[in-house]
Design an enzyme around this catalytic site. Structure first.
Site, PDB file in Angstrom:
ATOM      1  N   THR A   1     -25.463 -28.412  43.350  1.00  0.00           N
ATOM      2  CA  THR A   1     -26.288 -29.280  43.063  1.00  0.00           C
ATOM      3  C   THR A   1     -25.685 -30.153  41.773  1.00  0.00           C
ATOM      4  O   THR A   1     -24.547 -30.014  41.558  1.00  0.00           O
ATOM      5  CB  THR A   1     -27.396 -28.437  42.325  1.00  0.00           C
ATOM      6  OG1 THR A   1     -27.845 -27.546  43.263  1.00  0.00           O
ATOM      7  CG2 THR A   1     -28.638 -29.244  41.937  1.00  0.00           C
TER       8      THR A   1
ATOM      9  N   GLY B   1     -26.430 -25.539  39.243  1.00  0.00           N
ATOM     10  CA  GLY B   1     -26.089 -24.079  38.916  1.00  0.00           C
ATOM     11  C   GLY B   1     -26.757 -23.238  39.656  1.00  0.00           C
ATOM     12  O   GLY B   1     -26.730 -22.122  39.462  1.00  0.00           O
TER      13      GLY B   1
END
Length: 584
Positions: A403, A489
């Protein structure tokens, strides 16, 4: 001004006056940097007028150029995001989705939901094998079944309609130029390509990312992506119609339906996608208002729960990496993640008790379950007002860490914080017209029921999967935005963001020191400590308090901006990735 070079991390003593000027940095704490595995950045970066922080130097510089041209914070994020889809394709891009918070520099805060949706043909048993058991994640992820309807393009266009200052088409030009002229393969992209085993199965991806001998193109080699430039030109000219209709849409559908493990994405699914504006989720912490994204993201709820449950403790008297601080934080994490697994889902399909989950009396009661001396082990979800725990099954769907996050302030004080994603590294491993398609369908629960009760985050047609993405803005008592924070994360995003906020608001660290903090926490399992950060010394003290402890890599990608009372901004970029603070 100090800036961070892609190949050389600047280190200097920068006087950071005003809000954080006389406050401690990590230099005042036990040093975590030895054998840390990443280059240290010791001082925040300052700019006088406007600032952007992203996970890639080329993206940050593109956003800063837009800010210098008079663009808004949203304009800067859009230009930077188009570059990230090119230079950091493993993490985000046109084929993914995201969540965005915006503040107009006065008193108006908005949140934007560009999360992917399930195709109309999707059913709850999508990832159940012939044996009646959930498929292994590795089997589900690299498939047409994993692809949800992308939402990022539509969300950013809608936000630009309200908050853009420069023409929509102009924002694509930096990425188009890079795609045609080429950009250098970064160390992070190369490292992830070396580890990759499924991307090579896609012919388009194999030709683009790998040499004829099957090896990833090395660091520094020039990648050109004319297909991506052509796709961006269509979006620049036609807006979302250039993506959700016409040749690009047709190629997405064809690639998904013709995959060896085909999915059911259709042209109608793409044409019917709409982003949503949802009410921002805000709660108090000390004298601040912390605002995040509501469901279907779980990030806003979980971050506010963590802060709310910890508010009764005097954390500012404890060193951030002490056993006491890690114990208290991890215990709060168990409670927050227990609620997340049970209640968080798409509120258009499920009655999500968001208000009850962050209500002060509920958090006070949950906080009393935290024993300052002893871990209570795996936590049970609570029962906010009007909700019975037995009504919902537990969802342990994985959420992986590929991400990205972007934050920006423009010269008029407008702010934006956005997290975007294709979910797993390189998404579904399906490449179409220069970009990768997401695998966000695997963020749904693979099991539609658990213990005889429906799982809130089960697959349903048109539904948006639960997420941990946690874009955050911090407001002062007058409703003025003062800080922008976020991180990639996976499900650990919640901890990365909450800990950064504690660093800023409780331990009074500058933005870079907050980004540098070693990570820890519990997702209602073991207490996880970031490896190679000198946290091994905490293992035995935590075990003595009843913790099961696990050392693990925790590759955050924090982007942080703090507004200075006397004017200007301080920024921090996570040294664990390739981020950069840019501005003027």
């Amino acid at each position: 001004m100090l800036t961070l070079s892609f190949r050389h991390w600047a280190s200097a003593a920068l006087l950071a006056g005003g809000l954080l000027g006389s406050l401690p940095t990590l230099a005042d704490q036990p040093p975590p940097e030895a054998a840390s595995g990443f280059a240290r950045i010791t001082a925040p970066t300052a700019f006088d007028h406007a600032m952007i922080v992203t996970a890639n130097p080329l993206a940050s510089d593109a956003g800063a150029a837009i800010l210098r041209q008079g663009g808004s914070a949203v304009d800067a994020l859009i230009a930077a995001q188009w570059v990230l889809g090119l230079t950091e394709p493993q993490s985000s891009g046109l084929g993914g989705g995201g969540f965005l918070l915006t503040h107009d520099g006065k008193r108006t805060l908005q949140s934007w939901d560009g999360r992917e949706t399930a195709p109309a043909a999707a059913r709850g048993e999508r990832f159940i094998g012939a044996d009646g058991k959930p498929l292994p994640f590795s089997q589900a992820v690299a498939s047409g079944k994993a692809v949800g309807v992308p939402g990022l393009v539509a969300m950013l266009y809608a936000a630009h309609q309200q908050h853009g200052k420069l023409p929509w088409a102009a924002l694509a030009q930096p990425a188009i130029q890079l795609a045609e002229q080429g950009f250098a393969v970064s160390p992070r992209l190369y490292t992830l390509l070396v580890q990759e085993t499924r991307l090579q199965a896609d012919a388009n991806a194999r030709r683009y990312f790998f040499s004829e001998d099957g090896r990833p193109r090395p660091v520094g080699s020039l990648l050109r992506n004319p297909d991506y430039a052509d796709t961006l030109r269509r979006i620049a000219r036609q807006g979302p119609a250039g993506f959700y209709q016409g040749p690009v849409a047709a190629d997405m559908v064809r690639a998904v339906q013709n995959h060896p493990t085909p999915g059911d994405l259709t042209l109608a699914d793409l044409a019917s996608y709409r982003p949503k504006q949802r009410a921002p989720l805000c709660g108090p912490y000390r004298q601040w208002q912390v605002c995040g994204m509501g469901a279907p993201s779980s990030g806003g709820v979980a971050v506010l729960q963590l802060l709310g449950m910890l508010a009764r403790f005097q954390l500012n008297t404890l060193p951030p990496t002490s056993a006491d601080a890690v114990h208290l934080y991890s215990e709060a994490g168990r409670l927050a993640f227990a609620d997340r697994e049970r209640y968080l889902a798409d509120p258009d399909f499920v009655a999500v008790p968001q208000a009850g989950l962050i209500a002060p009396d509920y958090l006070a009661a949950r906080s009393q379950l935290i024993d300052p001396q002893r871990s209570h082990g795996p936590a049970r979800a609570g029962e906010p007002a009007g909700v019975k725990l037995s009504a919902w099954g537990r969802d342990a769907a994985p959420e992986l860490p590929s991400t990205t996050h972007l934050v920006a302030f423009d010269r008029d004080g407008r702010a934006a914080s956005m997290t975007s994603s294709v979910e797993d590294a390189f998404g579904s491993r399906i490449m179409v017209r220069g970009f990768l398609l997401n695998n966000q369908m695997t963020d749904f629960s693979f099991l539609p029921e658990q213990d005889g009760a429906p799982v809130a985050n089960r697959i349903q047609p048109g539904k948006r999967p639960r997420s941990a993405m946690s874009p955050t803005l911090v407001l002062d008592q007058q409703g003025q935005v003062q800080m922008a924070v976020g991180s990639p994360g996976g499900s650990l995003i919640i901890h990365y963001v909450a800990q950064a906020l504690l660093g800023l608001l409780e331990w009074r660290l500058d933005p870079q020191a907050a980004a540098n903090l070693p990570h820890y926490g519990s997702r209602n399992g073991p207490t996880e400590l970031e490896a190679d950060q000198q946290l091994e010394r905490l293992i035995e003290p935590l075990r003595q308090r009843g913790h099961e402890v696990k050392l693990t890599p925790m590759t955050s990608g924090l982007s942080i901006i703090v507004r200075q009372p006397q004017g200007g901004y301080l920024g921090g970029a996570d040294p664990r990735r390739e981020g950069k603070v840019s501005g003027f």
